[in-house]
Each structure stands twice: as structure tokens, then as C-alpha cells.
Design a protein around this motif. Structure first.
Motif, short mmCIF file in Angstrom:
data_model
loop_
_atom_site.label_atom_id
_atom_site.label_comp_id
_atom_site.label_asym_id
_atom_site.label_seq_id
_atom_site.Cartn_x
_atom_site.Cartn_y
_atom_site.Cartn_z
N VAL A 284 82.34 11.02 -9.59
CA VAL A 284 81.72 9.85 -10.21
C VAL A 284 80.85 9.18 -9.15
CG1 VAL A 284 82.18 7.55 -11.20
CG2 VAL A 284 83.67 9.48 -11.76
N PRO A 285 79.66 8.67 -9.50
CA PRO A 285 78.87 7.92 -8.50
C PRO A 285 79.73 6.83 -7.86
CG PRO A 285 77.57 8.25 -10.48
CD PRO A 285 78.97 8.71 -10.80
N GLY A 286 79.74 6.80 -6.52
CA GLY A 286 80.68 5.91 -5.85
C GLY A 286 80.06 4.81 -5.03
N ALA A 287 78.75 4.63 -5.14
CA ALA A 287 78.07 3.60 -4.35
C ALA A 287 77.31 2.63 -5.25
CB ALA A 287 77.14 4.24 -3.33
N GLY A 288 77.86 2.39 -6.43
CA GLY A 288 77.22 1.44 -7.34
C GLY A 288 76.19 2.04 -8.27
N GLY A 289 76.06 3.37 -8.25
CA GLY A 289 75.01 4.00 -9.06
C GLY A 289 75.16 3.76 -10.55
N ALA A 290 76.37 3.89 -11.07
CA ALA A 290 76.58 3.70 -12.51
C ALA A 290 76.29 2.26 -12.92
CB ALA A 290 78.01 4.09 -12.88
N GLN A 291 76.66 1.32 -12.05
CA GLN A 291 76.45 -0.10 -12.37
C GLN A 291 74.98 -0.47 -12.28
OE1 GLN A 291 79.34 -1.19 -13.48
NE2 GLN A 291 80.09 0.79 -12.72
N ARG A 292 74.33 -0.07 -11.21
CA ARG A 292 72.94 -0.50 -11.00
C ARG A 292 71.98 0.25 -11.93
NH1 ARG A 292 74.94 -0.60 -5.48
NH2 ARG A 292 75.00 -2.77 -4.79
N LEU A 293 72.22 1.53 -12.18
CA LEU A 293 71.30 2.28 -13.03
C LEU A 293 71.33 1.74 -14.45
CD1 LEU A 293 69.31 4.65 -13.14
CD2 LEU A 293 71.22 6.11 -13.84
N SER A 294 72.52 1.46 -14.98
CA SER A 294 72.60 0.95 -16.36
C SER A 294 71.94 -0.41 -16.48
CB SER A 294 74.06 0.88 -16.80
OG SER A 294 74.80 0.00 -15.98
N ARG A 295 72.04 -1.24 -15.47
CA ARG A 295 71.40 -2.55 -15.51
C ARG A 295 69.89 -2.45 -15.38
NH1 ARG A 295 76.51 -3.20 -14.13
NH2 ARG A 295 77.57 -5.21 -14.30
N LEU A 296 69.42 -1.38 -14.74
CA LEU A 296 67.98 -1.23 -14.52
C LEU A 296 67.28 -0.58 -15.71
CD1 LEU A 296 65.63 -1.53 -12.48
CD2 LEU A 296 66.17 0.78 -11.67
N ILE A 297 67.85 0.49 -16.25
CA ILE A 297 67.14 1.24 -17.29
C ILE A 297 67.86 1.22 -18.64
CG2 ILE A 297 66.08 2.75 -15.57
CD1 ILE A 297 68.00 4.97 -16.48
N THR B 271 71.93 1.09 -20.79
CA THR B 271 73.17 1.87 -20.83
C THR B 271 72.94 3.29 -21.36
OG1 THR B 271 74.46 -0.14 -21.15
CG2 THR B 271 75.51 1.93 -21.73
N GLY B 272 72.18 3.42 -22.45
CA GLY B 272 71.98 4.73 -23.06
C GLY B 272 71.30 5.71 -22.13
N ARG B 273 70.21 5.29 -21.51
CA ARG B 273 69.50 6.18 -20.59
C ARG B 273 70.35 6.50 -19.37
NH1 ARG B 273 63.22 4.00 -20.50
NH2 ARG B 273 62.46 5.33 -22.19
N ALA B 274 71.06 5.48 -18.86
CA ALA B 274 71.91 5.72 -17.70
C ALA B 274 73.01 6.73 -18.02
CB ALA B 274 72.51 4.39 -17.22
N LEU B 275 73.64 6.58 -19.17
CA LEU B 275 74.68 7.52 -19.57
C LEU B 275 74.12 8.94 -19.70
CD1 LEU B 275 76.78 5.49 -22.15
CD2 LEU B 275 77.64 6.59 -20.07
N GLU B 276 72.94 9.06 -20.28
CA GLU B 276 72.33 10.39 -20.43
C GLU B 276 72.13 11.07 -19.08
OE1 GLU B 276 69.23 13.17 -20.17
OE2 GLU B 276 68.49 11.12 -20.16
N LEU B 277 71.64 10.32 -18.10
CA LEU B 277 71.41 10.90 -16.78
C LEU B 277 72.72 11.20 -16.06
CD1 LEU B 277 68.39 8.86 -15.32
CD2 LEU B 277 68.39 11.11 -16.38
#
Length: 238
Positions: free
Chosen positions: A114-127, A129-135
Motif C-alpha cells: 500500500v502507498p506508505g508516504a501519504g500517496g493515497a491521501q494526497r492523490l485522492s484530494r488532488l484528483i 477519489t475515483g481517479r485515485a482509486l483507479e490508479l
């Protein structure tokens, strides 16, 4: 990117954060093929097996948090590969620019992680939830062009003299008053973590000191003089 290297980066950032003569910080790589290829896998294996590592184990959390928290806006200048920890480090920056050959991705799922440096949190906030989950769930890589289309990247700059192109692009920020840059970064980055009303309160707490500052008054006077001297068809340069 090892825990030790992240600690070194934190030390540099803390020194720069204390300098009012530094308006913008650009995070770049000396290797044109890699921004940050990924986290140091040897470090991760050592941690997973309970063995000691050089540097602080918390660095993958604290260094990106420091990038967000320091006063100056930070630009990630991504040339080449930025996968896993590379994308996570870029996500912590205020804005991101890329060379045409840059690639991004959070492929941790491909190795059962699992991304361990905040990637899941920051990516979903930036682009979103749906796009972040897809990536994240696919683990696929994206080009600079796709990253730009989805809002992960702010601009794509030429390969030729990429660093200078980033410096030139950064002038649109660096030319502004230092204290105003700091306040506006706070309004956005800190406000994003608050509910709407609390965000408005934060804005008000930042607006009043800036409005009352002598520098702001001076800039407003200059702007009004430009308006007064301009014709209706002139474009005013702020």
C-alpha cells in the motif's frame, strides 16, 4: 529514496524554511531519467523484518509533511521516472511540473503493498477519489500528458534546458511579495484540511494582517496608479 536520504532532505528544507530571501523552493533531480524511482526497497525489507536501518523510520511521513508545512511554496520538477515514493514526494509539493518523458504512478499494489508516504491521501484530494482509486488499484503508470489532463501535473515544460525552464516558470510566483506567498500557501494547504467555515476563519485571520501591512498598501497604490493611467483596452499586469 532511503530513510537516510529523506532525513538529509529534511535538514536542507529546514535551513531554507528559515530564510526570507528564498521565495520558492524547487525539488529536482540531477539524473534526467529519474526524479525518484521509488522508495529504497532494502530499507523497507529491513523495517519489515524488524532490523535497524540508517535514518529515521518515520521519514517517509515526516519529510513530505515538512514539504507541505514550510513557509515557501515547493515545486516538484519531475524529469523521468517518479513511481511509488517518487510520486508521493511530488504530491507533497505545492505544485508539480514535468518534462515530456516523465512518468508517474503508485504501483505498490503490484507487490502486495500500500502507498506508505501519504500517496493515497494526497492523490485522492488532488484528483478525486475515483481517479485515485483507479490508479492505485490498477498500479498502472501514467505519462506526463495524462498526468496533466487529470490535474496531477500543473504544466509540461520542454526537455531542452528543463531546469532553466522550471526556473523561468517559477518566476510567476517568485516575483510576488514573500509574506503574501507564505500567507496564500497557508490559506490553501491548511484550509484544505479544515471544514468550510473553519477555512473561512483561517482566510480572515490571514487577510487582515496582509491588508494592514505597509507593503500591501504600497502594492495597492501602485496598482491603482496603473489603472488610472491605462486605457480601457489595456491589460493590467498584476
Amino acid at each position: 529514496m532511503s530513510f537516510e536520504a529523506l532525513g538529509d532532505l529534511s535538514g536542507i528544507l529546514k535551513e531554507l524554511a528559515a530564510r526570507s530571501d528564498v521565495s520558492i523552493i524547487i525539488l529536482a533531480s540531477a539524473n534526467e531519467k529519474y526524479f525518484v524511482s521509488h522508495a529504497d526497497l532494502d530499507d523497507l525489507e529491513q523495517v519489515a523484518s524488524g532490523k535497524p536501518v540508517a535514518g529515521e523510520r518515520s521519514a517517509w511521513r515526516t519529510t513530505p509533511a515538512l514539504i507541505e508545512a514550510i513557509p515557501q511554496p515547493v515545486i516538484a520538477a519531475v524529469n523521468g521516472q517518479a513511481w511509488g515514493g517518487g510520486t508521493e514526494l511530488a504530491l507533497a509539493c505545492s505544485v508539480r511540473v514535468a518534462a515530456p518523458a516523465a512518468t508517474f504512478g503508485l504501483p505498490e499494489i503490484s507487490v502486495g503493498m500500500v502507498p506508505g508516504a501519504g500517496g493515497a491521501q494526497r492523490l485522492s484530494r488532488l484528483i478525486g477519489t475515483g481517479r485515485a482509486l483507479e490508479l492505485i488499484l490498477s498500479g498502472r503508470k501514467v505519462s506526463a500528458e495524462e498526468a496533466f489532463r487529470m490535474g496531477l501535473v500543473n504544466a509540461i515544460l520542454p526537455n531542452r534546458n528543463f531546469r532553466q525552464a522550471v526556473m523561468d516558470w517559477a518566476q510567476q510566483f517568485a516575483r510576488h511579495d514573500f509574506d503574501a506567498l507564505v500567507a496564500n500557501k497557508r490559506a490553501v494547504t491548511e484550509g484544505a484540511r479544515l471544514d468550510f467555515e473553519a477555512g473561512l476563519d483561517l482566510e480572515r485571520s490571514l487577510v487582515i494582517p496582509r491588508t494592514a501591512s505597509p507593503r500591501s498598501a504600497e502594492l495597492r497604490t501602485l496598482l491603482m496608479k496603473r489603472y488610472a493611467a491605462a486605457s480601457p483596452d489595456d491589460e493590467i499586469d498584476f
